[in-house]
Design a protein around this motif. Structure first.
Motif, PDB file in Angstrom:
ATOM      1  N   MET A  40      32.109  53.109 -22.099  1.00 33.62           N
ATOM      2  CA  MET A  40      32.752  54.413 -22.357  1.00 33.62           C
ATOM      3  C   MET A  40      31.703  55.497 -22.601  1.00 33.62           C
ATOM      4  O   MET A  40      31.732  56.553 -21.979  1.00 33.62           O
ATOM      5  N   GLY A  41      30.783  55.225 -23.519  1.00 32.43           N
ATOM      6  CA  GLY A  41      29.792  56.233 -23.889  1.00 32.43           C
ATOM      7  C   GLY A  41      28.939  56.660 -22.706  1.00 32.43           C
ATOM      8  O   GLY A  41      28.628  57.844 -22.543  1.00 32.43           O
ATOM      9  N   SER A  42      28.576  55.710 -21.845  1.00 28.90           N
ATOM     10  CA  SER A  42      27.736  56.059 -20.692  1.00 28.90           C
ATOM     11  C   SER A  42      28.496  56.961 -19.727  1.00 28.90           C
ATOM     12  O   SER A  42      27.942  57.922 -19.186  1.00 28.90           O
ATOM     13  N   ALA A  43      29.795  56.653 -19.510  1.00 28.42           N
ATOM     14  CA  ALA A  43      30.593  57.501 -18.610  1.00 28.42           C
ATOM     15  C   ALA A  43      30.743  58.895 -19.208  1.00 28.42           C
ATOM     16  O   ALA A  43      30.640  59.912 -18.512  1.00 28.42           O
ATOM     17  N   VAL A  44      30.945  58.949 -20.524  1.00 29.26           N
ATOM     18  CA  VAL A  44      31.082  60.235 -21.221  1.00 29.26           C
ATOM     19  C   VAL A  44      29.786  61.042 -21.063  1.00 29.26           C
ATOM     20  O   VAL A  44      29.799  62.228 -20.714  1.00 29.26           O
ATOM     21  N   ALA A  45      28.650  60.384 -21.291  1.00 29.19           N
ATOM     22  CA  ALA A  45      27.360  61.073 -21.221  1.00 29.19           C
ATOM     23  C   ALA A  45      27.125  61.631 -19.812  1.00 29.19           C
ATOM     24  O   ALA A  45      26.705  62.782 -19.649  1.00 29.19           O
ATOM     25  N   ASP A  98      25.140  69.832 -31.471  1.00 30.32           N
ATOM     26  CA  ASP A  98      26.194  70.812 -31.749  1.00 30.32           C
ATOM     27  C   ASP A  98      27.568  70.149 -31.681  1.00 30.32           C
ATOM     28  O   ASP A  98      28.529  70.625 -32.261  1.00 30.32           O
ATOM     29  N   ILE A  99      27.622  69.075 -30.892  1.00 26.58           N
ATOM     30  CA  ILE A  99      28.873  68.314 -30.762  1.00 26.58           C
ATOM     31  C   ILE A  99      28.503  66.827 -30.862  1.00 26.58           C
ATOM     32  O   ILE A  99      27.534  66.392 -30.229  1.00 26.58           O
ATOM     33  N   ILE A 100      29.260  66.096 -31.661  1.00 20.76           N
ATOM     34  CA  ILE A 100      29.077  64.641 -31.726  1.00 20.76           C
ATOM     35  C   ILE A 100      30.309  63.983 -31.116  1.00 20.76           C
ATOM     36  O   ILE A 100      31.439  64.343 -31.447  1.00 20.76           O
ATOM     37  N   VAL A 101      30.066  63.034 -30.221  1.00 19.99           N
ATOM     38  CA  VAL A 101      31.172  62.260 -29.638  1.00 19.99           C
ATOM     39  C   VAL A 101      31.049  60.834 -30.150  1.00 19.99           C
ATOM     40  O   VAL A 101      29.989  60.214 -30.019  1.00 19.99           O
ATOM     41  N   CYS A 102      32.127  60.306 -30.727  1.00 18.80           N
ATOM     42  CA  CYS A 102      32.098  58.916 -31.202  1.00 18.80           C
ATOM     43  C   CYS A 102      32.716  58.026 -30.130  1.00 18.80           C
ATOM     44  O   CYS A 102      33.898  58.152 -29.799  1.00 18.80           O
ATOM     45  N   ALA A 103      31.875  57.125 -29.575  1.00 18.80           N
ATOM     46  CA  ALA A 103      32.334  56.164 -28.560  1.00 18.80           C
ATOM     47  C   ALA A 103      31.891  54.760 -28.972  1.00 18.80           C
ATOM     48  O   ALA A 103      31.604  53.915 -28.130  1.00 18.80           O
ATOM     49  N   LEU A 104      31.831  54.538 -30.286  1.00 18.70           N
ATOM     50  CA  LEU A 104      31.317  53.263 -30.810  1.00 18.70           C
ATOM     51  C   LEU A 104      32.403  52.196 -30.835  1.00 18.70           C
ATOM     52  O   LEU A 104      33.579  52.513 -30.986  1.00 18.70           O
ATOM     53  N   PRO A 105      32.015  50.928 -30.771  1.00 14.24           N
ATOM     54  CA  PRO A 105      32.995  49.881 -31.089  1.00 14.24           C
ATOM     55  C   PRO A 105      33.252  49.895 -32.592  1.00 14.24           C
ATOM     56  O   PRO A 105      32.374  50.305 -33.362  1.00 14.24           O
ATOM     57  N   LEU A 106      34.443  49.464 -33.010  1.00 14.74           N
ATOM     58  CA  LEU A 106      34.709  49.393 -34.455  1.00 14.74           C
ATOM     59  C   LEU A 106      34.296  48.017 -34.967  1.00 14.74           C
ATOM     60  O   LEU A 106      34.835  46.998 -34.545  1.00 14.74           O
TER      61      LEU A 106
END
Ligand code: GLV
Length: 299
Positions: free
Chosen positions: A145-150, A179-187
Protein backbone atom coordinates in the motif's frame (compact mmCIF):
# COMPACT_ATOMS: atom_id res chain seq x y z
CA UNK A 1 -10.47 -29.60 3.05
CA UNK A 2 -13.42 -27.73 4.59
CA UNK A 3 -13.16 -23.91 4.78
CA UNK A 4 -15.01 -21.79 7.32
CA UNK A 5 -16.10 -18.34 6.11
CA UNK A 6 -15.66 -15.64 8.74
CA UNK A 7 -16.18 -12.67 6.48
CA UNK A 8 -18.61 -10.70 8.68
CA UNK A 9 -19.38 -7.73 8.29
CA UNK A 10 -18.99 -8.58 4.58
CA UNK A 11 -21.74 -10.98 3.46
CA UNK A 12 -20.47 -14.56 3.16
CA UNK A 13 -22.66 -15.38 0.15
CA UNK A 14 -20.63 -13.04 -2.07
CA UNK A 15 -17.54 -15.13 -1.30
CA UNK A 16 -19.38 -18.43 -1.70
CA UNK A 17 -20.46 -17.31 -5.19
CA UNK A 18 -16.98 -16.04 -6.16
CA UNK A 19 -15.16 -19.18 -4.91
CA UNK A 20 -17.71 -21.55 -6.45
CA UNK A 21 -17.47 -19.73 -9.78
CA UNK A 22 -13.86 -20.99 -9.86
CA UNK A 23 -14.33 -24.36 -8.14
CA UNK A 24 -17.96 -25.40 -7.53
CA UNK A 25 -16.85 -28.40 -5.41
CA UNK A 26 -14.75 -26.50 -2.88
CA UNK A 27 -16.35 -27.19 0.52
CA UNK A 28 -17.33 -23.95 2.28
CA UNK A 29 -19.14 -23.48 5.58
CA UNK A 30 -20.65 -20.13 6.48
CA UNK A 31 -20.13 -19.35 10.19
CA UNK A 32 -23.28 -18.95 12.30
CA UNK A 33 -23.14 -18.31 16.07
CA UNK A 34 -25.11 -21.51 16.85
CA UNK A 35 -22.80 -23.91 14.91
CA UNK A 36 -22.10 -27.13 16.82
CA UNK A 37 -18.53 -28.26 17.59
CA UNK A 38 -19.14 -31.30 15.35
CA UNK A 39 -19.58 -28.99 12.32
CA UNK A 40 -16.34 -27.16 13.13
CA UNK A 41 -14.25 -30.21 14.02
CA UNK A 42 -13.10 -30.92 10.45
CA UNK A 43 -12.52 -27.31 9.37
CA UNK A 44 -8.97 -27.02 7.98
CA UNK A 45 -9.03 -23.52 6.50
CA UNK A 46 -10.58 -20.13 7.25
CA UNK A 47 -11.30 -17.34 4.79
CA UNK A 48 -12.13 -14.30 6.83
CA UNK A 49 -11.71 -10.86 8.30
CA UNK A 50 -11.94 -11.50 12.04
CA UNK A 51 -12.36 -14.42 14.47
CA UNK A 52 -15.49 -14.16 16.61
CA UNK A 53 -14.52 -14.70 20.28
CA UNK A 54 -13.73 -18.33 21.08
CA UNK A 55 -14.05 -19.71 17.54
CA UNK A 56 -10.33 -20.32 16.83
CA UNK A 57 -10.13 -22.58 19.90
CA UNK A 58 -12.93 -24.73 18.41
CA UNK A 59 -11.00 -25.55 15.21
CA UNK A 60 -8.66 -28.42 16.19
CA UNK A 61 -7.73 -29.30 12.58
CA UNK A 62 -7.12 -25.74 11.35
CA UNK A 63 -4.01 -25.44 9.09
CA UNK A 64 -4.47 -22.21 7.16
CA UNK A 65 -6.12 -18.80 7.63
CA UNK A 66 -6.51 -16.57 4.57
CA UNK A 67 -7.45 -12.95 5.25
CA UNK A 68 -9.97 -11.35 2.88
CA UNK A 69 -8.00 -8.13 3.29
CA UNK A 70 -4.47 -6.85 3.32
CA UNK A 71 -4.44 -6.53 7.12
CA UNK A 72 -4.50 -9.64 9.31
CA UNK A 73 -4.53 -8.24 12.84
CA UNK A 74 -8.10 -9.36 13.64
CA UNK A 75 -7.18 -12.94 12.69
CA UNK A 76 -3.97 -13.23 14.74
CA UNK A 77 -5.79 -14.31 17.89
CA UNK A 78 -3.79 -15.90 20.74
CA UNK A 79 -5.69 -19.24 20.49
CA UNK A 80 -4.33 -19.86 16.98
CA UNK A 81 -2.12 -22.96 17.15
CA UNK A 82 1.53 -22.37 16.18
CA UNK A 83 1.28 -24.67 13.12
CA UNK A 84 -1.45 -22.54 11.50
CA UNK A 85 -0.22 -20.57 8.48
CA UNK A 86 -1.73 -17.13 7.89
CA UNK A 87 -1.80 -15.40 4.52
CA UNK A 88 -3.32 -12.23 3.14
CA UNK A 89 -4.54 -10.82 -0.14
CA UNK A 90 -1.98 -8.81 -2.08
CA UNK A 91 -3.87 -6.74 -4.64
CA UNK A 92 -2.21 -4.09 -6.76
CA UNK A 93 -5.60 -2.68 -7.81
CA UNK A 94 -6.57 -2.23 -4.16
CA UNK A 95 -3.26 -0.47 -3.50
CA UNK A 96 -3.88 1.88 -6.43
CA UNK A 97 -7.40 2.61 -5.17
CA UNK A 98 -6.00 3.51 -1.77
CA UNK A 99 -3.33 5.67 -3.38
CA UNK A 100 -6.04 7.56 -5.30
CA UNK A 101 -7.86 8.45 -2.07
CA UNK A 102 -4.59 9.58 -0.48
CA UNK A 103 -3.74 11.79 -3.46
CA UNK A 104 -7.27 13.22 -3.41
CA UNK A 105 -6.99 14.12 0.29
CA UNK A 106 -3.40 15.36 0.02
CA UNK A 107 -4.25 17.67 -2.90
CA UNK A 108 -7.45 18.82 -1.22
CA UNK A 109 -5.38 19.87 1.79
CA UNK A 110 -2.37 21.26 -0.09
CA UNK A 111 -4.55 23.29 -2.48
CA UNK A 112 -6.83 24.58 0.30
CA UNK A 113 -10.02 23.25 -1.26
CA UNK A 114 -11.94 23.24 2.02
CA UNK A 115 -11.57 27.03 2.24
CA UNK A 116 -13.09 27.46 -1.24
CA UNK A 117 -15.92 25.08 -0.40
CA UNK A 118 -16.66 27.23 2.67
CA UNK A 119 -16.45 30.42 0.56
CA UNK A 120 -18.91 29.03 -1.96
CA UNK A 121 -21.53 28.66 0.78
CA UNK A 122 -21.40 32.44 1.29
CA UNK A 123 -20.82 33.27 -2.43
CA UNK A 124 -17.39 34.78 -1.83
CA UNK A 125 -15.00 34.95 -4.78
CA UNK A 126 -11.78 35.48 -2.85
CA UNK A 127 -8.34 34.19 -3.80
CA UNK A 128 -6.40 32.62 -0.98
CA UNK A 129 -2.62 32.22 -1.17
CA UNK A 130 -1.86 29.12 -3.20
CA UNK A 131 -0.70 26.30 -0.96
CA UNK A 132 2.70 24.74 -1.54
CA UNK A 133 2.62 22.69 -4.73
CA UNK A 134 5.53 20.63 -3.58
CA UNK A 135 4.49 19.78 -0.06
CA UNK A 136 6.65 17.21 1.66
CA UNK A 137 4.81 13.99 2.39
CA UNK A 138 6.06 11.31 4.77
CA UNK A 139 4.59 7.87 4.07
CA UNK A 140 4.76 5.61 7.13
CA UNK A 141 4.90 1.99 5.98
CA UNK A 142 6.33 1.09 2.58
CA UNK A 143 4.65 -2.25 1.88
CA UNK A 144 2.30 -2.87 -1.04
CA UNK A 145 0.00 0.00 0.00
CA UNK A 146 2.63 2.52 1.08
CA UNK A 147 4.73 2.02 -2.05
CA UNK A 148 1.71 2.56 -4.33
CA UNK A 149 0.78 5.66 -2.32
CA UNK A 150 4.33 7.03 -2.56
CA UNK A 151 4.49 6.48 -6.34
CA UNK A 152 1.17 8.20 -7.00
CA UNK A 153 1.97 11.15 -4.71
CA UNK A 154 5.29 11.62 -6.49
CA UNK A 155 3.57 11.54 -9.87
CA UNK A 156 1.45 14.60 -8.95
CA UNK A 157 4.43 16.56 -7.67
CA UNK A 158 4.72 15.86 -3.94
CA UNK A 159 8.15 15.34 -2.38
CA UNK A 160 7.85 11.95 -0.77
CA UNK A 161 9.87 10.31 1.98
CA UNK A 162 9.08 6.71 2.85
CA UNK A 163 9.50 5.39 6.37
CA UNK A 164 9.77 1.69 7.21
CA UNK A 165 11.83 -0.43 9.55
CA UNK A 166 14.46 -0.69 6.77
CA UNK A 167 14.62 3.04 5.97
CA UNK A 168 17.58 5.01 7.24
CA UNK A 169 15.63 7.91 8.78
CA UNK A 170 14.11 7.87 12.24
CA UNK A 171 10.36 8.26 12.70
CA UNK A 172 10.96 11.57 14.48
CA UNK A 173 12.92 12.91 11.51
CA UNK A 174 10.21 11.91 9.03
CA UNK A 175 7.45 13.39 11.20
CA UNK A 176 9.42 16.59 11.69
CA UNK A 177 10.20 17.01 7.98
CA UNK A 178 6.73 16.42 6.53
CA UNK A 179 3.84 18.77 5.76
CA UNK A 180 1.59 15.74 5.34
CA UNK A 181 1.93 12.35 7.04
CA UNK A 182 0.26 9.31 5.51
CA UNK A 183 -0.17 6.25 7.74
CA UNK A 184 0.06 3.02 5.71
CA UNK A 185 1.48 0.82 8.48
CA UNK A 186 0.33 -2.65 9.47
CA UNK A 187 -1.34 -2.70 12.90
CA UNK A 188 0.92 -4.53 15.35
CA UNK A 189 1.62 -4.10 19.07
CA UNK A 190 4.58 -1.89 18.01
CA UNK A 191 2.51 0.43 15.78
CA UNK A 192 -0.70 0.65 17.83
CA UNK A 193 -1.07 4.19 19.19
CA UNK A 194 2.10 5.35 17.38
CA UNK A 195 0.42 8.57 16.27
CA UNK A 196 -0.05 10.19 19.65
CA UNK A 197 0.42 13.62 21.25
CA UNK A 198 4.22 13.24 21.08
CA UNK A 199 4.14 12.39 17.38
CA UNK A 200 1.81 15.30 16.60
CA UNK A 201 4.07 17.66 18.56
CA UNK A 202 7.00 16.50 16.37
CA UNK A 203 5.15 17.45 13.17
CA UNK A 204 5.46 21.02 11.83
CA UNK A 205 2.68 23.36 12.98
CA UNK A 206 -0.19 23.32 10.47
CA UNK A 207 0.68 19.91 9.02
CA UNK A 208 -1.86 17.27 8.09
CA UNK A 209 -2.49 13.57 8.73
CA UNK A 210 -4.01 11.04 6.34
CA UNK A 211 -4.80 7.59 7.78
CA UNK A 212 -5.72 4.76 5.42
CA UNK A 213 -4.33 1.96 7.63
CA UNK A 214 -6.13 1.23 10.91
CA UNK A 215 -7.87 3.54 13.36
CA UNK A 216 -5.88 2.15 16.29
CA UNK A 217 -2.65 3.66 14.91
CA UNK A 218 -3.98 7.02 16.07
CA UNK A 219 -4.68 8.08 19.66
CA UNK A 220 -7.86 9.85 18.67
CA UNK A 221 -8.25 12.17 21.72
CA UNK A 222 -4.63 13.34 21.10
CA UNK A 223 -5.45 14.00 17.44
CA UNK A 224 -8.57 15.97 18.34
CA UNK A 225 -6.52 18.09 20.77
CA UNK A 226 -3.77 18.66 18.17
CA UNK A 227 -6.30 19.80 15.55
CA UNK A 228 -8.29 21.96 17.95
CA UNK A 229 -5.13 23.80 19.04
CA UNK A 230 -3.98 24.28 15.42
CA UNK A 231 -0.85 22.15 15.84
CA UNK A 232 -2.31 20.08 13.00
CA UNK A 233 -4.39 21.75 10.28
CA UNK A 234 -6.56 18.66 10.16
CA UNK A 235 -6.74 15.03 9.18
CA UNK A 236 -8.41 12.72 6.69
CA UNK A 237 -9.38 9.51 8.46
CA UNK A 238 -10.62 6.67 6.32
CA UNK A 239 -10.31 4.38 9.34
CA UNK A 240 -11.30 4.93 12.94
CA UNK A 241 -10.70 2.98 16.11
CA UNK A 242 -14.43 2.18 16.32
CA UNK A 243 -16.04 1.06 13.05
CA UNK A 244 -18.76 1.84 12.24
CA UNK A 245 -17.96 5.17 13.94
CA UNK A 246 -20.81 5.82 16.43
CA UNK A 247 -22.93 8.92 15.76
CA UNK A 248 -21.86 10.45 19.09
CA UNK A 249 -18.10 10.07 18.51
CA UNK A 250 -16.27 13.40 19.01
CA UNK A 251 -14.27 12.90 15.78
CA UNK A 252 -17.32 13.85 13.71
CA UNK A 253 -17.39 17.41 15.04
CA UNK A 254 -13.81 18.61 14.67
CA UNK A 255 -13.41 21.28 11.98
CA UNK A 256 -10.56 20.11 9.73
CA UNK A 257 -11.14 16.39 10.28
CA UNK A 258 -12.67 14.56 7.34
CA UNK A 259 -14.18 11.14 8.03
CA UNK A 260 -14.75 8.51 5.34
CA UNK A 261 -16.17 5.07 6.23
CA UNK A 262 -13.23 2.74 5.36
CA UNK A 263 -13.83 3.12 1.62
CA UNK A 264 -10.29 3.81 0.33
CA UNK A 265 -10.34 0.52 -1.55
CA UNK A 266 -11.25 -3.11 -1.10
CA UNK A 267 -10.21 -6.10 -3.14
CA UNK A 268 -12.98 -7.48 -5.30
CA UNK A 269 -14.54 -10.79 -4.20
CA UNK A 270 -13.24 -12.23 -7.49
CA UNK A 271 -9.61 -11.30 -6.69
CA UNK A 272 -9.99 -12.60 -3.15
CA UNK A 273 -11.54 -15.85 -4.44
CA UNK A 274 -8.75 -16.33 -7.05
CA UNK A 275 -5.99 -15.88 -4.47
CA UNK A 276 -7.83 -18.03 -1.91
CA UNK A 277 -8.35 -20.89 -4.39
CA UNK A 278 -4.67 -20.66 -5.46
CA UNK A 279 -3.62 -20.98 -1.81
CA UNK A 280 -6.10 -23.78 -1.21
CA UNK A 281 -4.69 -25.71 -4.18
CA UNK A 282 -1.14 -25.14 -2.91
CA UNK A 283 -2.10 -26.75 0.40
CA UNK A 284 -3.75 -29.67 -1.39
CA UNK A 285 -0.46 -30.28 -3.22
CA UNK A 286 1.48 -30.04 0.05
CA UNK A 287 2.96 -26.65 -0.92
CA UNK A 288 3.02 -23.39 1.03
CA UNK A 289 0.32 -20.82 0.11
CA UNK A 290 1.46 -17.44 -1.29
CA UNK A 291 1.61 -14.16 0.65
CA UNK A 292 2.14 -15.68 4.08
CA UNK A 293 2.53 -13.23 6.94
CA UNK A 294 5.08 -13.54 9.70
CA UNK A 295 2.83 -14.28 12.67
CA UNK A 296 5.37 -12.99 15.19
CA UNK A 297 5.92 -9.71 13.33
CA UNK A 298 2.18 -9.39 12.68
CA UNK A 299 2.27 -8.61 8.93
C1 GLV B 1 -8.61 -3.26 4.37
O1 GLV B 1 -8.62 -2.50 5.28
C2 GLV B 1 -7.70 -4.39 4.23
O2 GLV B 1 -7.00 -4.75 5.19
O3 GLV B 1 -7.68 -4.96 3.13
Amino acid sequence: MKTLLLTHPLPAQVFVDAVHAIDPQLPLLEYQPGLADAALGDVEAVLGWRFPAGVAARLPRLRWVCSVGAGVEKLLVPELLPRVQVSRIVDVEQADGIAQLVVLMALRHARGLAAYEAQQHTRQWVRQPIGALRSRVGVLGMGTMGSAVARMLQAVGFQVTGYSRHSGQSLQAVLGGSDIIVCALPLTPQTEGLLDARAFASMPRGSYLINIARGAHVVEPDLIAAVRTGQLAGAALDVQSREPLPADDPLWDVPGITITPHIAAQSSPQTIAEQFVQGWRCLQRGEVPHNLVDRVRGY
